[in-house]
Design a protein around this motif. Sequence first.
Motif, PDB file in Angstrom:
ATOM      1  N   ILE A   1      48.766  52.637  11.591  1.00 35.83           N
ATOM      2  CA  ILE A   1      49.146  51.281  11.196  1.00 35.83           C
ATOM      3  C   ILE A   1      49.505  50.543  12.471  1.00 35.83           C
ATOM      4  O   ILE A   1      50.440  50.932  13.179  1.00 35.83           O
ATOM      5  CB  ILE A   1      50.321  51.304  10.203  1.00 35.83           C
ATOM      6  N   THR A   2      48.734  49.510  12.773  1.00 41.85           N
ATOM      7  CA  THR A   2      48.923  48.779  14.020  1.00 41.85           C
ATOM      8  C   THR A   2      48.410  47.354  13.891  1.00 41.85           C
ATOM      9  O   THR A   2      47.478  47.093  13.133  1.00 41.85           O
ATOM     10  CB  THR A   2      48.193  49.481  15.190  1.00 41.85           C
ATOM     11  N   GLN A   3      49.025  46.465  14.630  1.00 36.41           N
ATOM     12  CA  GLN A   3      48.464  45.115  14.717  1.00 36.41           C
ATOM     13  C   GLN A   3      47.673  44.961  16.001  1.00 36.41           C
ATOM     14  O   GLN A   3      47.140  43.905  16.293  1.00 36.41           O
ATOM     15  CB  GLN A   3      49.558  44.062  14.612  1.00 36.41           C
ATOM     16  N   ASP A   4      47.570  46.042  16.774  1.00 35.12           N
ATOM     17  CA  ASP A   4      46.845  46.054  18.041  1.00 35.12           C
ATOM     18  C   ASP A   4      45.360  46.353  17.790  1.00 35.12           C
ATOM     19  O   ASP A   4      44.981  47.484  17.502  1.00 35.12           O
ATOM     20  CB  ASP A   4      47.459  47.109  18.964  1.00 35.12           C
ATOM     21  N   ILE A   5      44.535  45.336  17.902  1.00 32.90           N
ATOM     22  CA  ILE A   5      43.100  45.483  17.636  1.00 32.90           C
ATOM     23  C   ILE A   5      42.467  46.462  18.624  1.00 32.90           C
ATOM     24  O   ILE A   5      41.592  47.236  18.266  1.00 32.90           O
ATOM     25  CB  ILE A   5      42.396  44.104  17.701  1.00 32.90           C
ATOM     26  N   GLY A   6      42.949  46.445  19.872  1.00 33.40           N
ATOM     27  CA  GLY A   6      42.426  47.374  20.874  1.00 33.40           C
ATOM     28  C   GLY A   6      42.673  48.821  20.481  1.00 33.40           C
ATOM     29  O   GLY A   6      41.779  49.662  20.561  1.00 33.40           O
ATOM     30  N   LEU A   7      43.880  49.129  20.051  1.00 32.14           N
ATOM     31  CA  LEU A   7      44.193  50.489  19.608  1.00 32.14           C
ATOM     32  C   LEU A   7      43.347  50.851  18.396  1.00 32.14           C
ATOM     33  O   LEU A   7      42.791  51.955  18.328  1.00 32.14           O
ATOM     34  CB  LEU A   7      45.682  50.632  19.284  1.00 32.14           C
ATOM     35  N   ALA A   8      43.219  49.937  17.460  1.00 34.16           N
ATOM     36  CA  ALA A   8      42.391  50.205  16.274  1.00 34.16           C
ATOM     37  C   ALA A   8      40.961  50.533  16.686  1.00 34.16           C
ATOM     38  O   ALA A   8      40.348  51.466  16.150  1.00 34.16           O
ATOM     39  CB  ALA A   8      42.413  49.002  15.328  1.00 34.16           C
ATOM     40  N   SER A   9      40.433  49.800  17.653  1.00 32.89           N
ATOM     41  CA  SER A   9      39.045  50.043  18.089  1.00 32.89           C
ATOM     42  C   SER A   9      38.887  51.413  18.734  1.00 32.89           C
ATOM     43  O   SER A   9      37.801  51.995  18.694  1.00 32.89           O
ATOM     44  CB  SER A   9      38.580  48.953  19.059  1.00 32.89           C
ATOM     45  N   LEU A  10      39.948  51.942  19.318  1.00 28.15           N
ATOM     46  CA  LEU A  10      39.883  53.251  19.966  1.00 28.15           C
ATOM     47  C   LEU A  10      40.020  54.415  18.986  1.00 28.15           C
ATOM     48  O   LEU A  10      39.471  55.495  19.219  1.00 28.15           O
ATOM     49  CB  LEU A  10      40.964  53.353  21.044  1.00 28.15           C
ATOM     50  N   VAL A  11      40.747  54.212  17.889  1.00 28.84           N
ATOM     51  CA  VAL A  11      40.926  55.318  16.943  1.00 28.84           C
ATOM     52  C   VAL A  11      39.796  55.414  15.921  1.00 28.84           C
ATOM     53  O   VAL A  11      39.534  56.494  15.391  1.00 28.84           O
ATOM     54  CB  VAL A  11      42.301  55.280  16.223  1.00 28.84           C
ATOM     55  N   LEU A  12      39.116  54.314  15.649  1.00 30.25           N
ATOM     56  CA  LEU A  12      38.045  54.332  14.639  1.00 30.25           C
ATOM     57  C   LEU A  12      36.955  55.363  14.938  1.00 30.25           C
ATOM     58  O   LEU A  12      36.535  56.078  14.029  1.00 30.25           O
ATOM     59  CB  LEU A  12      37.445  52.938  14.461  1.00 30.25           C
ATOM     60  N   PRO A  13      36.478  55.498  16.183  1.00 30.29           N
ATOM     61  CA  PRO A  13      35.449  56.512  16.451  1.00 30.29           C
ATOM     62  C   PRO A  13      35.932  57.950  16.229  1.00 30.29           C
ATOM     63  O   PRO A  13      35.121  58.859  16.082  1.00 30.29           O
ATOM     64  CB  PRO A  13      35.098  56.295  17.928  1.00 30.29           C
ATOM     65  N   LYS A  14      37.238  58.141  16.155  1.00 32.25           N
ATOM     66  CA  LYS A  14      37.790  59.476  15.903  1.00 32.25           C
ATOM     67  C   LYS A  14      37.890  59.763  14.401  1.00 32.25           C
ATOM     68  O   LYS A  14      38.540  60.708  14.001  1.00 32.25           O
ATOM     69  CB  LYS A  14      39.178  59.596  16.544  1.00 32.25           C
ATOM     70  N   LYS A  15      37.292  58.896  13.595  1.00 35.49           N
ATOM     71  CA  LYS A  15      37.320  59.003  12.128  1.00 35.49           C
ATOM     72  C   LYS A  15      38.747  58.903  11.595  1.00 35.49           C
ATOM     73  O   LYS A  15      39.160  59.648  10.712  1.00 35.49           O
ATOM     74  CB  LYS A  15      36.617  60.270  11.659  1.00 35.49           C
ATOM     75  N   VAL A  16      39.468  57.963  12.172  1.00 34.57           N
ATOM     76  CA  VAL A  16      40.834  57.655  11.786  1.00 34.57           C
ATOM     77  C   VAL A  16      40.805  56.308  11.081  1.00 34.57           C
ATOM     78  O   VAL A  16      40.073  55.413  11.487  1.00 34.57           O
ATOM     79  CB  VAL A  16      41.734  57.598  13.039  1.00 34.57           C
TER      80      VAL A  16
ATOM     81  N   ILE B   1      49.446  57.919  20.931  1.00 34.54           N
ATOM     82  CA  ILE B   1      48.703  57.936  19.662  1.00 34.54           C
ATOM     83  C   ILE B   1      47.288  58.446  19.893  1.00 34.54           C
ATOM     84  O   ILE B   1      46.807  59.313  19.155  1.00 34.54           O
ATOM     85  CB  ILE B   1      48.706  56.534  19.011  1.00 34.54           C
ATOM     86  N   MET B   2      46.612  57.927  20.905  1.00 34.21           N
ATOM     87  CA  MET B   2      45.239  58.361  21.191  1.00 34.21           C
ATOM     88  C   MET B   2      45.152  59.859  21.466  1.00 34.21           C
ATOM     89  O   MET B   2      44.184  60.506  21.084  1.00 34.21           O
ATOM     90  CB  MET B   2      44.670  57.592  22.392  1.00 34.21           C
ATOM     91  N   ASN B   3      46.142  60.403  22.125  1.00 33.44           N
ATOM     92  CA  ASN B   3      46.126  61.828  22.468  1.00 33.44           C
ATOM     93  C   ASN B   3      46.536  62.744  21.320  1.00 33.44           C
ATOM     94  O   ASN B   3      46.326  63.954  21.395  1.00 33.44           O
ATOM     95  CB  ASN B   3      47.035  62.094  23.674  1.00 33.44           C
ATOM     96  N   HIS B   4      47.120  62.190  20.264  1.00 31.40           N
ATOM     97  CA  HIS B   4      47.614  63.029  19.174  1.00 31.40           C
ATOM     98  C   HIS B   4      46.983  62.760  17.812  1.00 31.40           C
ATOM     99  O   HIS B   4      47.146  63.553  16.895  1.00 31.40           O
ATOM    100  CB  HIS B   4      49.132  62.895  19.072  1.00 31.40           C
ATOM    101  N   VAL B   5      46.274  61.668  17.675  1.00 34.07           N
ATOM    102  CA  VAL B   5      45.673  61.323  16.390  1.00 34.07           C
ATOM    103  C   VAL B   5      44.508  62.260  16.088  1.00 34.07           C
ATOM    104  O   VAL B   5      43.801  62.704  16.991  1.00 34.07           O
ATOM    105  CB  VAL B   5      45.248  59.833  16.380  1.00 34.07           C
ATOM    106  N   LYS B   6      44.363  62.566  14.796  1.00 33.19           N
ATOM    107  CA  LYS B   6      43.294  63.476  14.362  1.00 33.19           C
ATOM    108  C   LYS B   6      42.482  62.827  13.235  1.00 33.19           C
ATOM    109  O   LYS B   6      42.949  61.899  12.576  1.00 33.19           O
ATOM    110  CB  LYS B   6      43.892  64.782  13.842  1.00 33.19           C
ATOM    111  N   GLU B   7      41.300  63.354  13.035  1.00 32.92           N
ATOM    112  CA  GLU B   7      40.429  62.880  11.955  1.00 32.92           C
ATOM    113  C   GLU B   7      41.220  62.825  10.646  1.00 32.92           C
ATOM    114  O   GLU B   7      42.005  63.717  10.344  1.00 32.92           O
ATOM    115  CB  GLU B   7      39.235  63.820  11.819  1.00 32.92           C
ATOM    116  N   ASN B   8      40.993  61.766   9.892  1.00 31.71           N
ATOM    117  CA  ASN B   8      41.632  61.493   8.593  1.00 31.71           C
ATOM    118  C   ASN B   8      43.077  61.020   8.692  1.00 31.71           C
ATOM    119  O   ASN B   8      43.711  60.795   7.670  1.00 31.71           O
ATOM    120  CB  ASN B   8      41.532  62.689   7.641  1.00 31.71           C
ATOM    121  N   ASP B   9      43.616  60.859   9.903  1.00 35.81           N
ATOM    122  CA  ASP B   9      44.933  60.248  10.036  1.00 35.81           C
ATOM    123  C   ASP B   9      44.816  58.760   9.729  1.00 35.81           C
ATOM    124  O   ASP B   9      43.713  58.194   9.704  1.00 35.81           O
ATOM    125  CB  ASP B   9      45.477  60.418  11.465  1.00 35.81           C
ATOM    126  N   ILE B  10      45.947  58.136   9.521  1.00 40.01           N
ATOM    127  CA  ILE B  10      46.009  56.692   9.301  1.00 40.01           C
ATOM    128  C   ILE B  10      46.927  56.101  10.365  1.00 40.01           C
ATOM    129  O   ILE B  10      48.049  56.567  10.534  1.00 40.01           O
ATOM    130  CB  ILE B  10      46.555  56.355   7.901  1.00 40.01           C
TER     131      ILE B  10
END
Length: 130
Positions: free
Chosen positions: A53-68, A42-51
């Motif tokens: 859905i996760t219950q993993d707070i760690g993953l959420a914290s990593l995607v937020l700076p990517k404007k996800v 997910i981290m390697n493929h997610v792009k700005e404005n993607d959404i």
Amino acid sequence: MFLAKKYKMLYYFIASYAHQTKNSDATWIYVDPYKESADLFIMNHVKENDIVITQDIGLASLVLPKKVRAISPRGKEYVEESIATALDFRFLAAKARRQGKYEKGPKAFTKSDRKSFLYTLEEILSKNVK
């Protein structure tokens, strides 16, 4: 899935090969069964404005700076302003478990949780429609 179709959005489910399913018309992407493989994909493929859905707070914290946008299956949107606090609580809970202190665990998923999730997701999707 019906909201993604309603807003003509592509969606994917990411899981390890160990969690394969054959009973779905969704697009599944399977990754190695190693710890964090799905998160890394997910981290390697997610792009700005993607959404995400996760219950993993760690993953959420990593995607937020990517404007996800990141939301939980219960409809809570993770935001930059409160993610550090959520990570702190996660750390404290893990520390307590290592010391043998266990809490009851998460409450059962309810119809209200599903309703909250659908409301939050539609709110996000309706604002991103061009």
